[in-house]
Design an enzyme around this catalytic site. Sequence first.
Site, short mmCIF file in Angstrom:
data_model
loop_
_atom_site.label_atom_id
_atom_site.label_comp_id
_atom_site.label_asym_id
_atom_site.label_seq_id
_atom_site.Cartn_x
_atom_site.Cartn_y
_atom_site.Cartn_z
N CYS A 30 62.20 97.17 43.26
CA CYS A 30 63.84 96.65 43.70
C CYS A 30 63.14 95.67 44.71
O CYS A 30 62.98 94.18 45.23
CB CYS A 30 64.90 97.40 44.77
SG CYS A 30 66.14 97.46 44.02
N HIS B 90 64.39 100.16 38.96
CA HIS B 90 64.27 101.42 39.40
C HIS B 90 63.95 102.26 38.17
O HIS B 90 64.59 102.90 37.87
CB HIS B 90 65.35 101.88 40.97
CG HIS B 90 66.04 101.82 41.58
ND1 HIS B 90 65.63 102.21 42.61
CD2 HIS B 90 66.48 100.28 41.74
CE1 HIS B 90 66.30 101.28 44.01
NE2 HIS B 90 66.93 100.57 43.20
N GLU C 36 62.33 104.89 39.33
CA GLU C 36 62.08 106.16 39.37
C GLU C 36 64.12 107.12 38.48
O GLU C 36 64.10 108.11 39.11
CB GLU C 36 62.65 107.04 41.39
CG GLU C 36 63.17 105.89 41.82
CD GLU C 36 63.12 104.49 42.73
OE1 GLU C 36 64.11 104.26 42.60
OE2 GLU C 36 62.49 103.87 41.28
#
Length: 210
Positions: free
Chosen positions: A86, A190, A192
Amino acid sequence: MTALVDYGAGNLHSVHNALRVAGREAGAENVVVTDDPDTVRRADRIVLPGVGSFGACIGGLRALDGMVEALDERVRRDGVPFLGICVGMQLLATRGLEHGGTPGLGWIAGEVRLIEPTDRGVKVPHMGWNDVAVTGHPCIAGLVEDGEAYYLHSYAFHPAHGHDVAAMTDHGGGICAAVAHENILGVQFHPEKSQAYGLALLQRFLEWRT
């Protein structure tokens, strides 16, 4: 050892957990959250997360005495695998234009600019699930794959050279989803937060040999 850089501007807990889960499959569970340049110098690979404005993030990174120099040495001189996530990807740029012009790390030439969709019905920020369409970049063969990932950003990286673009997505126009240069990978989405797709990407990164 994988160094996850803590400079006060990242979603560290989620990224750390995701890296550890991916590391179990890759045989690379030793993930250290650190703000210590010497630890970064010993790392076998480095992850730079980032949430917030470009200026605040680069300011936080530069506020860690010796960290930018350690990153430059280990990544650009020694060639260890690097992942920016990001805003951590955006900081690779020459400069960011949020709240004026702020110099970035300058590892990949380009600017970070406000997303300006051609379709007025498309909202900014770009938030939610969207495509990742790889460009066939030779540096990331087998590393980033076509799929869907989770995005949350209002500014986008515009590389100066098309050969640094590794993947694209669409949000009222084309947006750079990933950049790559030699041992450096940056993703706008992202991992995650991208469930199986994101964990698979992190596992491949932890196995990546440049």
